[in-house]
Scaffold this active site. Structure first.
Site, PDB file in Angstrom:
ATOM      1  N   ARG A  25      -7.622  -2.804   9.322  1.00 28.62           N
ATOM      2  CA  ARG A  25      -6.594  -3.730  10.181  1.00 28.62           C
ATOM      3  C   ARG A  25      -7.188  -4.487  11.014  1.00 28.62           C
ATOM      4  O   ARG A  25      -6.736  -5.784  11.610  1.00 28.62           O
ATOM      5  CB  ARG A  25      -5.382  -3.248  10.508  1.00 28.62           C
ATOM      6  CG  ARG A  25      -4.449  -2.704   9.062  1.00 28.62           C
ATOM      7  CD  ARG A  25      -3.242  -2.431   9.227  1.00 28.62           C
ATOM      8  NE  ARG A  25      -2.557  -1.626   8.333  1.00 28.62           N
ATOM      9  CZ  ARG A  25      -2.235  -1.975   6.965  1.00 28.62           C
ATOM     10  NH1 ARG A  25      -2.447  -3.301   7.024  1.00 28.62           N
ATOM     11  NH2 ARG A  25      -1.644  -1.075   6.096  1.00 28.62           N
ATOM     12  N   SER A  51       6.920   9.668  12.099  1.00 30.62           N
ATOM     13  CA  SER A  51       5.793   9.518  10.714  1.00 30.62           C
ATOM     14  C   SER A  51       6.389   9.421   9.467  1.00 30.62           C
ATOM     15  O   SER A  51       6.667  10.659   9.254  1.00 30.62           O
ATOM     16  CB  SER A  51       4.607  10.587  11.062  1.00 30.62           C
ATOM     17  OG  SER A  51       4.028  10.517   9.989  1.00 30.62           O
ATOM     18  N   ASP A  78       1.805  -0.711  11.865  1.00 30.11           N
ATOM     19  CA  ASP A  78       0.620  -1.282  11.210  1.00 30.11           C
ATOM     20  C   ASP A  78       0.172  -2.672  11.665  1.00 30.11           C
ATOM     21  O   ASP A  78      -0.705  -3.392  11.468  1.00 30.11           O
ATOM     22  CB  ASP A  78       0.542  -1.193   9.720  1.00 30.11           C
ATOM     23  CG  ASP A  78       0.596   0.272   9.137  1.00 30.11           C
ATOM     24  OD1 ASP A  78       0.065   1.245   9.825  1.00 30.11           O
ATOM     25  OD2 ASP A  78       1.130   0.548   8.172  1.00 30.11           O
ATOM     26  N   LYS A  85       0.875  -1.128  -0.035  1.00 22.58           N
ATOM     27  CA  LYS A  85      -0.019   0.056   0.152  1.00 22.58           C
ATOM     28  C   LYS A  85       0.877   1.226   0.072  1.00 22.58           C
ATOM     29  O   LYS A  85       0.652   2.312  -0.770  1.00 22.58           O
ATOM     30  CB  LYS A  85      -0.903  -0.144   1.339  1.00 22.58           C
ATOM     31  CG  LYS A  85      -1.854   1.183   1.193  1.00 22.58           C
ATOM     32  CD  LYS A  85      -2.890   0.837   2.193  1.00 22.58           C
ATOM     33  CE  LYS A  85      -2.810   0.932   3.834  1.00 22.58           C
ATOM     34  NZ  LYS A  85      -2.371   2.323   4.068  1.00 22.58           N
ATOM     35  N   SER A  86       1.805   1.357   1.013  1.00 16.47           N
ATOM     36  CA  SER A  86       2.635   2.424   1.034  1.00 16.47           C
ATOM     37  C   SER A  86       3.376   2.820  -0.439  1.00 16.47           C
ATOM     38  O   SER A  86       3.462   3.858  -0.789  1.00 16.47           O
ATOM     39  CB  SER A  86       3.680   2.400   2.140  1.00 16.47           C
ATOM     40  OG  SER A  86       3.235   2.245   3.266  1.00 16.47           O
ATOM     41  N   ARG A 130      -6.855   2.060  17.855  1.00 17.52           N
ATOM     42  CA  ARG A 130      -6.381   0.727  17.383  1.00 17.52           C
ATOM     43  C   ARG A 130      -6.185  -0.083  18.998  1.00 17.52           C
ATOM     44  O   ARG A 130      -6.275  -1.325  19.058  1.00 17.52           O
ATOM     45  CB  ARG A 130      -5.390   0.527  16.560  1.00 17.52           C
ATOM     46  CG  ARG A 130      -5.787   0.608  15.065  1.00 17.52           C
ATOM     47  CD  ARG A 130      -4.486   0.325  14.122  1.00 17.52           C
ATOM     48  NE  ARG A 130      -5.162   0.495  12.838  1.00 17.52           N
ATOM     49  CZ  ARG A 130      -4.639   0.557  11.698  1.00 17.52           C
ATOM     50  NH1 ARG A 130      -3.296   0.601  11.629  1.00 17.52           N
ATOM     51  NH2 ARG A 130      -5.224   0.690  10.545  1.00 17.52           N
ATOM     52  N   GLN A 189       4.661   9.254   6.946  1.00 16.95           N
ATOM     53  CA  GLN A 189       3.582  10.245   6.112  1.00 16.95           C
ATOM     54  C   GLN A 189       4.249  11.752   6.150  1.00 16.95           C
ATOM     55  O   GLN A 189       4.446  12.405   5.282  1.00 16.95           O
ATOM     56  CB  GLN A 189       2.275  10.051   6.723  1.00 16.95           C
ATOM     57  CG  GLN A 189       1.807   8.769   6.372  1.00 16.95           C
ATOM     58  CD  GLN A 189       0.392   8.634   6.833  1.00 16.95           C
ATOM     59  OE1 GLN A 189      -0.357   9.196   7.335  1.00 16.95           O
ATOM     60  NE2 GLN A 189      -0.209   7.407   6.377  1.00 16.95           N
ATOM     61  N   ARG A 244       3.102   5.901  -3.340  1.00 21.56           N
ATOM     62  CA  ARG A 244       4.247   6.609  -3.749  1.00 21.56           C
ATOM     63  C   ARG A 244       4.397   6.401  -5.335  1.00 21.56           C
ATOM     64  O   ARG A 244       4.924   7.331  -6.101  1.00 21.56           O
ATOM     65  CB  ARG A 244       5.420   6.368  -3.044  1.00 21.56           C
ATOM     66  CG  ARG A 244       5.306   6.670  -1.478  1.00 21.56           C
ATOM     67  CD  ARG A 244       6.184   6.038  -0.555  1.00 21.56           C
ATOM     68  NE  ARG A 244       6.231   6.601   0.801  1.00 21.56           N
ATOM     69  CZ  ARG A 244       5.531   6.473   1.819  1.00 21.56           C
ATOM     70  NH1 ARG A 244       4.211   5.689   1.494  1.00 21.56           N
ATOM     71  NH2 ARG A 244       5.519   6.894   2.993  1.00 21.56           N
TER      72      ARG A 244
HETATM   73  C1  S3P Z   1       2.424   5.146   6.204  1.00 26.55           C
HETATM   74  C2  S3P Z   1       2.935   5.469   7.349  1.00 26.55           C
HETATM   75  C3  S3P Z   1       2.440   5.186   8.642  1.00 26.55           C
HETATM   76  C4  S3P Z   1       1.377   3.675   8.325  1.00 26.55           C
HETATM   77  C5  S3P Z   1       0.576   4.159   7.448  1.00 26.55           C
HETATM   78  C6  S3P Z   1       1.171   4.399   5.936  1.00 26.55           C
HETATM   79  C7  S3P Z   1       3.002   5.393   4.942  1.00 26.55           C
HETATM   80  O1  S3P Z   1       1.534   5.952   9.175  1.00 26.55           O
HETATM   81  O2  S3P Z   1       0.799   3.276   9.546  1.00 26.55           O
HETATM   82  O3  S3P Z   1      -0.246   2.853   7.248  1.00 26.55           O
HETATM   83  O4  S3P Z   1       2.775   4.966   3.720  1.00 26.55           O
HETATM   84  O5  S3P Z   1       3.981   6.373   5.072  1.00 26.55           O
HETATM   85  P1  S3P Z   1       2.415   7.469  10.102  1.00 26.55           P
HETATM   86  O6  S3P Z   1       3.287   8.157   9.228  1.00 26.55           O
HETATM   87  O7  S3P Z   1       1.261   8.129  10.540  1.00 26.55           O
HETATM   88  O8  S3P Z   1       3.273   6.670  11.176  1.00 26.55           O
END
Ligand code: S3P
Length: 467
Positions: free
Chosen positions: A394, A173, A321, A23-24, A352, A175, A28
């Site tokens: 999840r 984070s 996750d 997914k990540s 969670r 993200q 990107r």
């Molecule tokens: C992710 C970063 C994580 C993760 C999320 C996906 C990403 O979040 O929990 O499922 O793709 O960069 P955070 O950046 O809020 O920790």
């Protein structure tokens, strides 16, 4: 998928499976390909609701994205017609759905665009903290505000005129780090992000793959603005966070043998394998290729039961996750497991910690919540129950796996949320219960590698868990 998922205690479990794309990485790949200077083919794209929200967002910004191949779970091969760094102003607001990654990373991209945009999300996303991207992007000169209550979305952005900055992340984070690095591509001078702990590094790896120079020194990552992304084709590996559900089920299922093929084994994501090994799992990974800057390979698990451990410290962002399914693993393990340093779990798609504790208790487990984790005294037999997903993919999948070990029937309500990250989960759950009887499959030799880049402080166990 129906919105209720009914699961009964499994008689058999195992076999060989591949999981859908990461997914990540899929988010990107679509974003960077859109900004690249020509067409990019993305293979193994995850056609989940979250990643499709990113595709829709890029299309709303004028990027042409063709579907080259549609599989049973959705479009998995895309052709993204990268259009360089300048996107078109959208004609309306951009809906990020349930996807925090779409909203936060797109905020970084839109910070670099000299037009106004507005990012909205569903109820869950509208409760998640956005101040964490607003603050650094504001420091870079972007006009951005969180128009919802308490620094939540809608995000209103008028980008352009960015200046590089040095920003110390208050929370670990990926993200937020990624939003800043993406904005840094459009900024004058250099942009440096300092993270308190190592987080997933897919953005840095993929920027390098698209020929953008980044500099990583420990937990400081720098990018210089004004660089161009060269279009490249990219193949997304399977998602280790999806594989984790099956790895835990297999590890807790004595006599089972499971192979998960072609899964991402990036060391900033594969901490789950190390933690499972610490819990006594017989688990191995083998990196087969290293394409697009991302390691990928197979995971094998031989089930033989688990024992409780302490999980905390530097490894938490690596396995953030996976903690819901690790909590289920802990309930199935002998002895006590303590999860700490994971307060971020409270601001995911749902809280969670509360969701896991409530559902595990409903199934008869002994769980105590703390503000940043939980204590689970494992080994009590689980009973089938009606448990809610709280609209969180999840949580739904973690409790479908718990149901494989519970007496009677487990019903996960609002299980449609699974489509956010794992289309095809229910079919895979069924297929894995048709595993050949024990002894029908040849065992593979086991050598488990630990993830390289987290300190051994508080999270190191007895090694690879091999026999
Ligand atoms: C992710 C970063 C994580 C993760 C999320 C996906 C990403 O979040 O929990 O499922 O793709 O960069 P955070 O950046 O809020 O920790």
């Amino acid at each position: 998928m129906s919105s209720e998922l009914h699961v009964r205690k499994a008689k058999r479990f195992g076999g060989e499976i591949s999981v859908p794309g990461d997914k990540s990485i899929s988010h990107r790949a679509v974003m960077l390909a859109s900004l690249a200077n020509g067409p990019c083919e993305i293979t193994g794209f995850l056609p989940s609701e979250d990643c499709l929200a990113t595709v829709a967002a890029m299309r709303a910004l004028g990027v042409k994205i063709d579907v080259l191949e549609e599989s049973a779970i959705g479009p998995q091969r895309l052709l993204v017609h990268g259009r360089g760094m300048a996107l078109d102003a959208p004609s309306g607001e951009i809906d990020c759905g349930n996807s925090g990654t779409t909203m936060r990373l797109m905020a970084g991209v839109l910070a670099g665009q000299a037009f106004a945009s507005r990012l909205v999300g569903d109820d869950s996303l509208s409760r998640r903290p956005m101040g964490r991207v607003v603050e650094p992007l504001t420091a870079m000169g972007c006009r951005i505000s969180a128009a919802g209550a308490e620094n939540c979305c809608p995000l209103e952005i008028r980008g352009g005129g960015l200046e590089g900055t040095r920003y110390e992340l208050p929370v670990a984070s990926a993200q937020v780090k990624s939003a800043i690095l993406l904005a840094g591509l459009f900024a004058s001078g250099k942009t440096t992000v300092v993270q308190p702990l190592t987080t997933r590094d897919h953005t840095e790896r993929m920027l390098e793959f698209f020929q953008v120079k980044t500099l990583t020194r420990g937990n400081e990552i720098t990018v210089y603005g004004g660089q161009k992304l060269e279009s490249r084709d990219f193949t997304v590996p399977g998602d280790i966070s999806s594989a984790a559900f099956w790895a835990v089920a297999a590890a807790a299922f004595p006599g089972c043998h499971l192979t998960i093929t072609d899964v991402g084994l990036n060391p900033t994501r594969s901490g789950i394998l190390h933690v499972l090994a610490q819990m006594g799992a017989h688990i191995a990974d083998s990196v087969k290729t290293d394409g697009g800057g991302e390691a990928r390979g197979n995971i094998t698990v031989h089930g033989r039961g688990l024992k409780g451990i302490e999980i905390g410290g530097d490894i938490i962002p690596n396995i953030i996750d996976e903690l819901p399914i690790m909590a289920v693993a802990a309930a199935l393990a002998e002895g006590t497991t303590v999860i700490r340093d994971a307060a971020e779990l409270r601001v995911k798609e749902t809280d969670r910690i509360a969701a896991v504790a409530t559902n595990l208790r409903a199934m008869g487990a002994d769980v105590e919540e703390s503000y940043d984790g939980m204590t689970i005294r494992g080994g009590k037999p689980l009973q089938g129950a009606r448990v809610d997903s709280y609209g969180d993919h999840r949580i739904a999948m973690a409790f479908a796996v718990a149901g494989l070990f519970a007496e009677g029937e487990t019903v996960v309500t609002d299980a449609g949320a699974i489509a956010v990250s794992y289309p095809g989960f229910e079919d895979d759950l069924k297929a894995l219960q048709k595993a050949p009887a024990k002894g029908e499959m040849a065992a593979t030799p086991v050598i488990t590698t630990a993830p390289e880049n987290f300190s051994k402080n508080g999270s190191e166990g007895q090694g690879n868990g091999g026999d």
